[in-house]
Design a protein around this motif. Structure first.
Motif, PDB file in Angstrom:
ATOM      1  N   THR A  92     -49.623  29.217 -58.189  1.00  0.00           N
ATOM      2  CA  THR A  92     -51.049  29.544 -58.284  1.00  0.00           C
ATOM      3  C   THR A  92     -51.917  28.486 -57.622  1.00  0.00           C
ATOM      4  OG1 THR A  92     -51.115  28.622 -60.537  1.00  0.00           O
ATOM      5  CG2 THR A  92     -50.801  31.012 -60.324  1.00  0.00           C
ATOM      6  N   ALA A  93     -51.501  27.225 -57.682  1.00  0.00           N
ATOM      7  CA  ALA A  93     -52.275  26.175 -57.003  1.00  0.00           C
ATOM      8  C   ALA A  93     -52.259  26.388 -55.491  1.00  0.00           C
ATOM      9  CB  ALA A  93     -51.725  24.793 -57.351  1.00  0.00           C
ATOM     10  N   ILE A  94     -51.073  26.594 -54.938  1.00  0.00           N
ATOM     11  CA  ILE A  94     -50.980  26.808 -53.484  1.00  0.00           C
ATOM     12  C   ILE A  94     -51.682  28.104 -53.103  1.00  0.00           C
ATOM     13  CG2 ILE A  94     -49.411  27.214 -51.541  1.00  0.00           C
ATOM     14  CD1 ILE A  94     -47.354  25.414 -53.025  1.00  0.00           C
ATOM     15  N   GLY A  95     -51.457  29.151 -53.877  1.00  0.00           N
ATOM     16  CA  GLY A  95     -52.111  30.427 -53.586  1.00  0.00           C
ATOM     17  C   GLY A  95     -53.624  30.306 -53.600  1.00  0.00           C
ATOM     18  N   ASN A  96     -54.151  29.574 -54.558  1.00  0.00           N
ATOM     19  CA  ASN A  96     -55.590  29.396 -54.676  1.00  0.00           C
ATOM     20  C   ASN A  96     -56.152  28.483 -53.586  1.00  0.00           C
ATOM     21  OD1 ASN A  96     -58.103  29.733 -56.304  1.00  0.00           O
ATOM     22  ND2 ASN A  96     -57.905  27.507 -56.497  1.00  0.00           N
ATOM     23  N   ASP A  97     -55.450  27.385 -53.323  1.00  0.00           N
ATOM     24  CA  ASP A  97     -55.972  26.375 -52.399  1.00  0.00           C
ATOM     25  C   ASP A  97     -55.690  26.674 -50.934  1.00  0.00           C
ATOM     26  OD1 ASP A  97     -56.796  25.026 -54.658  1.00  0.00           O
ATOM     27  OD2 ASP A  97     -55.157  23.572 -54.629  1.00  0.00           O
ATOM     28  N   ASP A 101     -49.831  33.225 -48.427  1.00  0.00           N
ATOM     29  CA  ASP A 101     -48.888  33.090 -47.311  1.00  0.00           C
ATOM     30  C   ASP A 101     -48.169  31.749 -47.329  1.00  0.00           C
ATOM     31  OD1 ASP A 101     -49.792  35.551 -46.470  1.00  0.00           O
ATOM     32  OD2 ASP A 101     -50.778  34.817 -44.658  1.00  0.00           O
ATOM     33  N   GLN A 102     -48.769  30.730 -47.951  1.00  0.00           N
ATOM     34  CA  GLN A 102     -48.220  29.372 -47.906  1.00  0.00           C
ATOM     35  C   GLN A 102     -47.415  28.984 -49.151  1.00  0.00           C
ATOM     36  OE1 GLN A 102     -48.650  27.670 -45.011  1.00  0.00           O
ATOM     37  NE2 GLN A 102     -49.661  29.555 -44.354  1.00  0.00           N
ATOM     38  N   VAL A 103     -47.203  29.918 -50.096  1.00  0.00           N
ATOM     39  CA  VAL A 103     -46.599  29.523 -51.377  1.00  0.00           C
ATOM     40  C   VAL A 103     -45.170  29.005 -51.247  1.00  0.00           C
ATOM     41  CG1 VAL A 103     -48.087  30.945 -52.851  1.00  0.00           C
ATOM     42  CG2 VAL A 103     -45.922  31.890 -51.999  1.00  0.00           C
ATOM     43  N   PHE A 104     -44.441  29.432 -50.242  1.00  0.00           N
ATOM     44  CA  PHE A 104     -43.076  28.931 -50.060  1.00  0.00           C
ATOM     45  C   PHE A 104     -43.017  27.813 -49.012  1.00  0.00           C
ATOM     46  CE2 PHE A 104     -42.097  33.559 -51.137  1.00  0.00           C
ATOM     47  CZ  PHE A 104     -42.062  33.309 -52.497  1.00  0.00           C
ATOM     48  N   SER A 127     -42.473  39.995 -44.647  1.00  0.00           N
ATOM     49  CA  SER A 127     -43.217  39.322 -45.719  1.00  0.00           C
ATOM     50  C   SER A 127     -43.818  38.035 -45.172  1.00  0.00           C
ATOM     51  CB  SER A 127     -42.294  39.005 -46.898  1.00  0.00           C
ATOM     52  OG  SER A 127     -41.714  40.179 -47.406  1.00  0.00           O
ATOM     53  N   ARG A 128     -45.139  37.951 -45.179  1.00  0.00           N
ATOM     54  CA  ARG A 128     -45.820  36.858 -44.502  1.00  0.00           C
ATOM     55  C   ARG A 128     -45.434  35.484 -45.063  1.00  0.00           C
ATOM     56  NH1 ARG A 128     -46.542  35.164 -40.180  1.00  0.00           N
ATOM     57  NH2 ARG A 128     -48.067  33.526 -40.020  1.00  0.00           N
ATOM     58  N   ASN A 129     -45.265  35.400 -46.383  1.00  0.00           N
ATOM     59  CA  ASN A 129     -44.923  34.090 -46.941  1.00  0.00           C
ATOM     60  C   ASN A 129     -43.485  33.678 -46.606  1.00  0.00           C
ATOM     61  OD1 ASN A 129     -43.675  35.815 -48.786  1.00  0.00           O
ATOM     62  ND2 ASN A 129     -45.057  35.308 -50.458  1.00  0.00           N
ATOM     63  N   ILE A 130     -42.606  34.634 -46.416  1.00  0.00           N
ATOM     64  CA  ILE A 130     -41.251  34.316 -45.956  1.00  0.00           C
ATOM     65  C   ILE A 130     -41.289  33.899 -44.491  1.00  0.00           C
ATOM     66  CG2 ILE A 130     -38.938  35.238 -45.507  1.00  0.00           C
ATOM     67  CD1 ILE A 130     -39.451  34.714 -48.474  1.00  0.00           C
ATOM     68  N   GLU A 135     -41.035  29.561 -40.455  1.00  0.00           N
ATOM     69  CA  GLU A 135     -41.717  28.711 -39.463  1.00  0.00           C
ATOM     70  C   GLU A 135     -41.689  27.239 -39.896  1.00  0.00           C
ATOM     71  OE1 GLU A 135     -45.494  30.670 -39.378  1.00  0.00           O
ATOM     72  OE2 GLU A 135     -44.807  32.218 -37.983  1.00  0.00           O
ATOM     73  N   GLN A 136     -41.858  26.995 -41.193  1.00  0.00           N
ATOM     74  CA  GLN A 136     -41.781  25.626 -41.710  1.00  0.00           C
ATOM     75  C   GLN A 136     -40.379  25.057 -41.504  1.00  0.00           C
ATOM     76  OE1 GLN A 136     -44.301  23.747 -42.831  1.00  0.00           O
ATOM     77  NE2 GLN A 136     -42.888  22.019 -43.079  1.00  0.00           N
ATOM     78  N   CYS A 137     -39.375  25.873 -41.708  1.00  0.00           N
ATOM     79  CA  CYS A 137     -37.998  25.433 -41.461  1.00  0.00           C
ATOM     80  C   CYS A 137     -37.830  25.007 -40.013  1.00  0.00           C
ATOM     81  CB  CYS A 137     -37.011  26.553 -41.788  1.00  0.00           C
ATOM     82  SG  CYS A 137     -36.835  26.886 -43.553  1.00  0.00           S
ATOM     83  N   ARG A 138     -38.410  25.761 -39.094  1.00  0.00           N
ATOM     84  CA  ARG A 138     -38.339  25.386 -37.675  1.00  0.00           C
ATOM     85  C   ARG A 138     -38.986  24.019 -37.445  1.00  0.00           C
ATOM     86  NH1 ARG A 138     -37.429  29.694 -33.622  1.00  0.00           N
ATOM     87  NH2 ARG A 138     -35.689  30.779 -34.610  1.00  0.00           N
TER      88      ARG A 138
END
Length: 196
Positions: A92-97, A101-104, A127-130, A135-138
């Motif tokens: 919820t913190a990441i989702g809110n802030d 899309d950035q929760v994972f 799924s955008r957050n996946i 992309e973060q893994c890259r």
């Protein structure tokens, strides 16, 4: 009552047909074997597996993490794995802030090390957050697997190992993802702890 039994039979037939397609897809099996081998190597090197998905796939992520940390089929030492779907304060913190899309991806940025690996589960491959997590893994040079379906969607181009199963219905796809997840864990157990 007759329509209920017909629906059950139709669902079983669809599941069997998809599993037969999976059984006959040697290219997919080769890709899966390569993904399993990389997970085994990451564990041998002291890494951990991070897993994520949405909805039913979130439950599958938690299911698989539990089997790595506890056990699947044998008593053994725990293997480090974490579902990125379980901490409501973080989500919820990441989702809110930063947005859902950035929760994972943000969790990977904060937790993952160069020894680790990521498994994303998305039936659509969209799924955008996946996708953001891949992309973060890259960016982190973190190896990644995606369990998806049909043509793999946008996830196909982002994951190191794209395992796209057959199946028309989400429920059938999720059944095959569970077969893959159990097989992954079973193969890792055998590789690290020897045959039963």
């Amino acid at each position: 009552m007759h329509s209920i039994t017909e629906r059950l039979r139709a669902n079983i037939d669809a599941s069997i047909a998809a599993k037969r397609q999976l059984l006959d897809d040697s290219d997919l099996q080769i890709r899966f074997a390569a993904a399993v081998a990389q997970v085994v190597q990451r564990y041998r090197d002291g890494g951990r597996l991070y897993i994520a998905g949405n909805g039913g796939s979130a439950a599958d992520a938690q299911h698989l993490a539990a089997e790595f940390v506890s056990k699947l089929a044998r008593d053994r030492a725990p293997l480090p794995a974490e579902a990125l779907t379980t901490d409501t304060s973080i989500l919820t913190a990441i989702g809110n802030d930063y947005g859902f899309d950035q929760v994972f991806s943000r969790q990977l940025a904060g937790k993952a090390t160069a020894k680790d690996m990521f498994l994303g589960i998305t039936t659509s491959g969209e799924s955008r957050n996946i996708l953001c997590a891949l992309e973060q893994c890259r960016r982190m040079a973190l190896p990644s697997i995606v369990f998806t379906a049909r043509n793999g969607g946008a996830a196909r181009a982002l994951a190191d190992h794209c395992i796209a199963v057959p199946g028309a219905a989400t429920s059938t796809i999720q059944e095959l993802h569970i077969v893959l997840a159990h097989t992954l864990c079973e193969c890792v157990e055998a590789a690290l702890f020897g045959p039963l």
